[in-house]
Design an enzyme around this catalytic site. Structure first.
Site, PDB file in Angstrom:
ATOM      1  N   ASP A 209     -45.726  92.879  48.156  1.00  0.00           N
ATOM      2  CA  ASP A 209     -46.602  93.496  49.160  1.00  0.00           C
ATOM      3  C   ASP A 209     -46.659  95.009  48.961  1.00  0.00           C
ATOM      4  O   ASP A 209     -46.537  95.794  49.911  1.00  0.00           O
ATOM      5  CB  ASP A 209     -46.164  93.141  50.581  1.00  0.00           C
ATOM      6  CG  ASP A 209     -44.698  93.425  50.836  1.00  0.00           C
ATOM      7  OD1 ASP A 209     -43.922  93.514  49.872  1.00  0.00           O
ATOM      8  OD2 ASP A 209     -44.322  93.560  52.017  1.00  0.00           O
ATOM      9  N   GLY A 231     -37.564 105.474  54.315  1.00  0.00           N
ATOM     10  CA  GLY A 231     -37.333 105.604  55.750  1.00  0.00           C
ATOM     11  C   GLY A 231     -36.029 106.274  56.121  1.00  0.00           C
ATOM     12  O   GLY A 231     -35.826 106.619  57.291  1.00  0.00           O
ATOM     13  N   TYR A 232     -35.127 106.482  55.121  1.00  0.00           N
ATOM     14  CA  TYR A 232     -33.788 106.957  55.476  1.00  0.00           C
ATOM     15  C   TYR A 232     -33.290 108.095  54.594  1.00  0.00           C
ATOM     16  O   TYR A 232     -32.126 108.468  54.681  1.00  0.00           O
ATOM     17  CB  TYR A 232     -32.791 105.786  55.410  1.00  0.00           C
ATOM     18  CG  TYR A 232     -33.154 104.663  56.350  1.00  0.00           C
ATOM     19  CD1 TYR A 232     -32.855 104.744  57.709  1.00  0.00           C
ATOM     20  CD2 TYR A 232     -33.823 103.528  55.885  1.00  0.00           C
ATOM     21  CE1 TYR A 232     -33.209 103.742  58.578  1.00  0.00           C
ATOM     22  CE2 TYR A 232     -34.182 102.513  56.750  1.00  0.00           C
ATOM     23  CZ  TYR A 232     -33.880 102.612  58.094  1.00  0.00           C
ATOM     24  OH  TYR A 232     -34.237 101.613  58.953  1.00  0.00           O
ATOM     25  N   GLU A 299     -30.756  93.021  50.652  1.00  0.00           N
ATOM     26  CA  GLU A 299     -30.750  94.480  50.640  1.00  0.00           C
ATOM     27  C   GLU A 299     -29.401  95.031  51.099  1.00  0.00           C
ATOM     28  O   GLU A 299     -28.920  96.042  50.576  1.00  0.00           O
ATOM     29  CB  GLU A 299     -31.870  95.024  51.526  1.00  0.00           C
ATOM     30  CG  GLU A 299     -32.037  96.535  51.455  1.00  0.00           C
ATOM     31  CD  GLU A 299     -33.277  97.015  52.197  1.00  0.00           C
ATOM     32  OE1 GLU A 299     -34.312  97.200  51.538  1.00  0.00           O
ATOM     33  OE2 GLU A 299     -33.201  97.176  53.432  1.00  0.00           O
TER      34      GLU A 299
END
Length: 350
Positions: A209, A231-232, A299
């Site tokens: 995706d 995001g981190y 993950e």
């Protein structure tokens, strides 16, 4: 005369003492390395026999008189960190020369394998993934993409450039997206053992995706390659979504960890990724027997593995950005990014 004899005796005793200390030091050092070696061999034995992987030439030779911009150790990116504390490069735009790298790596005639999972409704993302990969991912190299799917009839027909091939492998359907995510490590491990160990050099495991937007090439090659999660990368590690339960084999304590790495993009030499996937699979299955599922499935286990086994190359968030995020000043280019989507429509148990 008597005094002279005393000096000789004292000197002899001192020499014997020094030789004893030296012998003891050598013996203990030898013993340490024997213990270390035996532990290493024992670990290899427990892990079972390893596939016969290709050997690699790391001699960096360029064509005579190749023209490229003079490098500098005094000027460059100053807004971001370009090396980790363990001296692995962090790859950002403007930290490498793609022409120079291609002149080194293309003549080696390597094969880059790619795994991508298009299970259930995620098949809708496969066409754009394949088309954009053909335009931007290791252009001019041998690339073999392996698509894992439970919808064989829905795999799109995409014309690929010379030197690139596509193989489709059937996988079961699952009622939980978490199970799909967790089983990827097992399937990649098996693919390496059954198919790739003597036919590819590097492998990258990527999320379907996502789309490619710009060059992704030889600058990403390394022994074990991780991508910093977009995001981190700006927050303290205490806020990383690591698995925080000590009972899990993916556990990382709040004061531990380096970066938070993406499960949607990782890779490296075939033998390194084989060891990663085998270890993560083993730990996941051991957790499952005890009724534990890590917070973010594979993950979480990947982050635990890469905290212990440091990546030899770290790719910046350019290599898996998120389309819903505004681009930050330090992101000069987006190479690969996850598309905006409605999880309620595509995940079976959301």
């Amino acid at each position: 005369m008597y005094l002279w004899n005393i000096k000789i005796v004292a000197g002899t005793l001192l020499l014997v003492l020094l030789l004893g200390v030296l012998y003891s030091s050598i013996f203990q050092s030898h013993r340490f390395f024997l213990v270390f070696e035996n532990k290493y061999i024992s670990q290899l034995h427990r892990n079972g026999p390893q596939p016969d992987f290709r050997t690699h030439d790391f001699h960096f030779e360029v064509p005579d008189h190749l023209q490229y911009k003079q490098p500098s150790i005094l000027q460059g990116r100053t807004d971001v960190v370009t090396v980790t504390p363990w001296l692995a490069p962090v790859v950002w735009e403007e930290t490498f020369d793609p022409v120079l790298l291609d002149s080194i790596y293309r003549p080696k005639n390597m094969t880059i394998a790619v795994t991508v999972f298009a299970v259930g409704k995620y098949i809708m993302f496969l066409k754009n993934f394949l088309e954009t990969a053909d335009q931007h991912f290791f252009v001019g190299y041998n690339v073999h993409i392996f698509v894992f799917t439970d919808r064989l009839d829905d795999v799109p027909q995409v014309k690929m450039a010379v030197g690139r091939q596509l193989t489709v492998r059937a996988v079961p359907s699952y009622s939980r997206w978490q199970e799909i995510s967790a089983r990827r490590m097992e399937m990649i491990q098996i693919l390496i053992e059954e198919k790739l160990h003597n036919s590819a050099d590097y492998i990258f495991c990527l999320d379907v995706d996502s789309n490619f937007h710009n060059h992704w090439g030889a600058e990403s090659l390394g022994g074990l390659v991780a991508v910093v999660h977009p995001g981190y990368y700006e927050v303290d590690r205490s806020r990383f979504p690591y698995e925080r339960r000590p009972a899990s084999r993916a556990y990382i304590a709040p004061e531990e960890g380096d970066f938070y790495y993406c499960g949607g993009a990782f890779g490296g030499l075939l033998q390194e990724v084989h060891l990663l996937t085998k270890t993560c699979r083993t730990n996941f299955e051991a957790d499952a027997k005890e009724g534990i599922e890590a917070a973010w499935q594979e993950e979480s286990h990947l982050n635990r593995y890469m905290w212990i086994n440091k990546p030899s190359k770290v790719l910046s968030p350019e290599y898996l950005w998120q389309d819903f995020k505004p681009r930050k000043p330090e992101i000069h280019i987006i190479r690969f990014s996850g598309v905006i989507k409605n999880y309620a429509l595509i995940r079976p148990n959301v």
